[in-house]
Structure formats: C-alpha cells, structure tokens
Design a protein around this motif. Structure first.
Motif, mmCIF file in Angstrom:
data_model
loop_
_atom_site.group_PDB
_atom_site.id
_atom_site.type_symbol
_atom_site.label_atom_id
_atom_site.label_comp_id
_atom_site.label_asym_id
_atom_site.label_seq_id
_atom_site.Cartn_x
_atom_site.Cartn_y
_atom_site.Cartn_z
ATOM 1 N N ARG A 130 0.828 -1.195 0.000
ATOM 2 C CA ARG A 130 0.000 0.000 0.000
ATOM 3 C C ARG A 130 0.871 1.258 0.000
ATOM 4 O O ARG A 130 1.893 1.321 0.692
ATOM 5 N N SER A 131 0.447 2.250 -0.767
ATOM 6 C CA SER A 131 1.166 3.516 -0.824
ATOM 7 C C SER A 131 1.155 4.190 0.540
ATOM 8 O O SER A 131 0.231 4.008 1.335
ATOM 9 N N GLU A 132 2.170 5.000 0.804
ATOM 10 C CA GLU A 132 2.281 5.661 2.098
ATOM 11 C C GLU A 132 2.163 7.178 2.009
ATOM 12 O O GLU A 132 2.188 7.859 3.017
ATOM 13 N N ASN A 133 2.055 7.719 0.822
ATOM 14 C CA ASN A 133 2.012 9.178 0.653
ATOM 15 C C ASN A 133 0.581 9.690 0.552
ATOM 16 O O ASN A 133 0.197 10.343 -0.398
ATOM 17 N N GLU A 185 0.149 7.267 8.066
ATOM 18 C CA GLU A 185 1.012 7.296 9.238
ATOM 19 C C GLU A 185 0.366 6.562 10.417
ATOM 20 O O GLU A 185 1.041 5.978 11.254
ATOM 21 N N ASP A 186 -0.962 6.616 10.478
ATOM 22 C CA ASP A 186 -1.675 6.006 11.602
ATOM 23 C C ASP A 186 -1.901 4.507 11.398
ATOM 24 O O ASP A 186 -1.814 3.734 12.339
ATOM 25 N N ASP A 187 -2.188 4.108 10.166
ATOM 26 C CA ASP A 187 -2.554 2.722 9.906
ATOM 27 C C ASP A 187 -1.404 1.873 9.387
ATOM 28 O O ASP A 187 -1.597 0.720 9.042
ATOM 29 N N GLY A 188 -0.201 2.428 9.316
ATOM 30 C CA GLY A 188 0.922 1.643 8.843
ATOM 31 C C GLY A 188 0.781 1.301 7.378
ATOM 32 O O GLY A 188 0.309 2.102 6.582
ATOM 33 N N THR A 189 1.169 0.085 7.028
ATOM 34 C CA THR A 189 1.101 -0.316 5.624
ATOM 35 C C THR A 189 0.306 -1.607 5.495
ATOM 36 O O THR A 189 -0.131 -2.178 6.483
ATOM 37 N N HIS A 190 0.156 -2.051 4.249
ATOM 38 C CA HIS A 190 -0.621 -3.268 3.999
ATOM 39 C C HIS A 190 -0.051 -3.963 2.770
ATOM 40 O O HIS A 190 0.506 -3.313 1.879
ATOM 41 N N PHE A 191 -0.181 -5.292 2.741
ATOM 42 C CA PHE A 191 0.359 -6.077 1.636
ATOM 43 C C PHE A 191 -0.700 -7.029 1.089
ATOM 44 O O PHE A 191 -1.453 -7.639 1.852
ATOM 45 N N TRP A 192 -0.733 -7.166 -0.213
ATOM 46 C CA TRP A 192 -1.613 -8.129 -0.858
ATOM 47 C C TRP A 192 -1.019 -8.479 -2.220
ATOM 48 O O TRP A 192 0.128 -8.095 -2.507
ATOM 49 N N ASP A 224 -11.368 4.730 3.382
ATOM 50 C CA ASP A 224 -11.517 4.331 1.982
ATOM 51 C C ASP A 224 -10.174 4.263 1.253
ATOM 52 O O ASP A 224 -10.128 4.229 0.025
ATOM 53 N N TYR A 225 -9.074 4.251 2.008
ATOM 54 C CA TYR A 225 -7.745 4.233 1.406
ATOM 55 C C TYR A 225 -7.026 2.903 1.625
ATOM 56 O O TYR A 225 -5.830 2.792 1.385
ATOM 57 N N PHE A 226 -7.737 1.888 2.089
ATOM 58 C CA PHE A 226 -7.116 0.632 2.490
ATOM 59 C C PHE A 226 -6.278 0.036 1.361
ATOM 60 O O PHE A 226 -5.202 -0.497 1.578
ATOM 61 N N TYR A 227 -6.791 0.099 0.124
ATOM 62 C CA TYR A 227 -6.087 -0.496 -1.017
ATOM 63 C C TYR A 227 -5.488 0.574 -1.934
ATOM 64 O O TYR A 227 -5.373 0.373 -3.133
ATOM 65 N N ASN A 228 -5.102 1.698 -1.349
ATOM 66 C CA ASN A 228 -4.457 2.747 -2.123
ATOM 67 C C ASN A 228 -3.105 2.233 -2.632
ATOM 68 O O ASN A 228 -2.307 1.713 -1.863
ATOM 69 N N MET A 229 -2.827 2.375 -3.930
ATOM 70 C CA MET A 229 -1.567 1.872 -4.474
ATOM 71 C C MET A 229 -1.162 2.666 -5.711
ATOM 72 O O MET A 229 -1.995 3.293 -6.371
#
Length: 313
Positions: A236-239, A244-251, A293-298
């Motif tokens: 998941r994108s970080e910008n 900053e609050d939810d860290g990152t995510h991988f799929w 609504d940004y969970f899968y932002n990439m």
C-alpha cells in the motif's frame, strides 16, 4: 435595693446562665450526633461498596503466545512476551525465569512466568516455549514445507489454478490457521525489504501460526511459487492521509485461467469480507470498518498486469 430584690436578680442571672450553658450543650450534642451519623453512613457505604483487598482471593491471569521465535545472538525482552491482568491490582508483580535459555544455541527453551498481586494471590505458572533459530532461511527449505502442507490440505498440481488459489485462500485466511497479532514474525522487519524477506516470513509464519498482513501475504506467495502461479506483490502507498496512523498493507495480484485478479488473505472487517480473486472495481469499493476508503491505495509500477474486469463465480 432590698434583699428580696437582690435574690430575685441573682436567680434571674443564674437562670440565664443555665440557659446559655444548656444551649451550648445542645449545639455541641447536635454537632457530635451529626458527625457520628456521617461517619456511620460513610463506614457502611465503604463496607458495602468499597474495595477490601483482604477479601481479594482471585489470582492474576497471565496471557500471551505460548510459542515465541527468536534468533541466535539476540537478547529478547521476556517480560514483553506476555501480559498480566488482575481483578483488583492494576499492576501485579511479574517474575520471569529464563535461566534455561541459551541465545547462542539453536533449540527450544522453557520460559516460566509467575505473577503476584497486592493481596498476595499468586498466579499459576505460565510457560512459553522460546525457540532460538538461525537467521539463514532458504527457498528450498520453504518449498519442502509448502509441499507437505499442500499435501495435507489436498491441494494437488492437477487442479486448476483457480481451484488452487481458492484452496490456498481458505487455508491461510482462517483464524485457526494464522492468528492475527498485528506484528510480523521477522523481528524488527525492514519494510523496504518486503519483496525479499517474504521467504523468512513465510517459514516463521508456518512455524508460529500467527502474524499480520505481511505474514498472510508471504505464506500465500509461498504457495503460489510452489504451484508456479504467476503473482505480483503489492504494498500500500504511504504518501496519503491516514497512512502514518494505519501503517502499511500487503496483498497480491495473481494469474489464473480467467486472467489476473486481486488476492488478499488478510481477514477483513469492512464492506466485504472475501478478497480472493476479485476485480479492481471491487477492490476499490472497499471501505474499512471505521469508514476508511484508502485501504487499497496503491501506485502501479511499470509493467503491472492488466486486471480482469469480469467477476468470477
């Protein structure tokens, strides 16, 4: 003035004095009685509703993972491996016996915990198996482990890729398989190495049966590699706001007979629960349990595969 008048005056003064004394006595008595009443009421309320540590007979409770993996040469903080709760004492005393642990030698060691609360109640001995392992992890070792696990799950190479992926998802996604801890198994993982650390993470996830989204991603990728299913990892994108609050995510995005589809074995709690072989339209429609609504932002890199638009049955 006559004797009689003097006597009457004296009697009158004496009466007035007695009245004043009696008034003082009554005021004193009433004040004392009121104080005594307040004291009694306070005592009764305290006895009925107050905390009496002498009556606390409940021992503290220790909880945490029963099996923790560490590495040769690294000094663990054993007290952070468990948590302690008590019905009355907010901070019970925790004792740790880790004398058996040799951090310089691979093996499994017992770490013993005991907690005592302010009333003297002592918990049962809580045992954690601390596994000291080498940091060297190889793809061949992982593939051997996956081969055995796939056989036990009934996932065979003569199945279609769609069938394999769905069976893999069904295994990895279960709470009974991988307990969600919100932490990866690789200690102090450098997220910048996520595209190569997945081998180590997958091995540790199989051994510990717990982890976070990176653990689900890595274990799923291990199955994909074993069955030669084309796949691309996604971070998941970080910008953006909230990262900053939810860290990152991988799929992942994986290729089956019908084309490329998104795959995320992490258990979801938002607008949909199943993310096995889904389209981009469905992926982008996801709204988290708290409205995010940004969970899968990439950001798709160059050469990213074109994802199918037709939903699978």
């Amino acid at each position: 003035m006559s004797y009689i008048n003097d006597k009457e005056k004296m009697n009158k003064e004496a009466q007035e004095h007695r009245s004043r004394v009696w008034a003082v006595i009554k005021i004193t008595f009433i004040t004392f009685a009121a104080f005594l009443l307040v004291f009694c009421v306070t005592l009764i309320v305290s006895l009925m509703f107050g905390k009496d540590s002498s009556k606390d007979k409940e021992a503290p409770v220790i909880s945490g993972s029963r099996r923790v993996i560490g590495y040769v040469g690294e000094s663990p903080t054993f007290k952070k491996m468990v948590s302690v709760s008590d019905n009355a004492d907010p901070a019970p005393h925790l004792e740790v016996n880790a004398k058996a642990v040799d951090i310089n030698k691979e093996g499994e060691y017992k770490v013993l915990y005991r907690a005592t609360d302010e009333s003297g109640n002592v918990s049962e001995i809580y045992t954690v198996i601390y596994v000291v392992k080498s940091k060297e992890y190889h793809i061949d070792t992982l593939m051997e482990m996956i081969a055995k696990k796939a056989e036990s799950l009934g996932i065979t190479k003569d199945m279609t890729d769609t069938e394999k992926v769905r069976k893999i998802y069904s295994y990895v996604n279960k709470q009974e398989t991988i307990f969600f801890t919100d932490e990866s198994n690789v200690p102090n993982i450098n997220r910048n190495n996520w595209e190569t650390d997945w081998i180590e993470e997958a091995i540790l996830t199989l051994e510990s049966e717990e982890g976070d989204c990176y653990s689900y991603y890595s274990l799923s990728k291990a199955f994909f590699e074993y069955f030669e299913i084309d796949n691309v990892g996604i971070r998941r994108s970080e910008n953006y706001q909230g990262a900053e609050d939810d860290g990152t995510h991988f799929w992942s995005v994986v290729k089956v007979e019908e084309g490329w589809y998104y795959y995320d074995a992490t258990r979801l709690a938002g607008s949909f629960k199943n993310a096995c072989l889904i389209t981009e339209a469905k992926l982008k429609s996801y709204v988290g349990s708290h409205g995010e609504d940004y969970f899968y932002n990439m950001v798709k890199p160059a050469g990213f595969p074109t994802v199918a638009t037709k939903e699978l049955q």
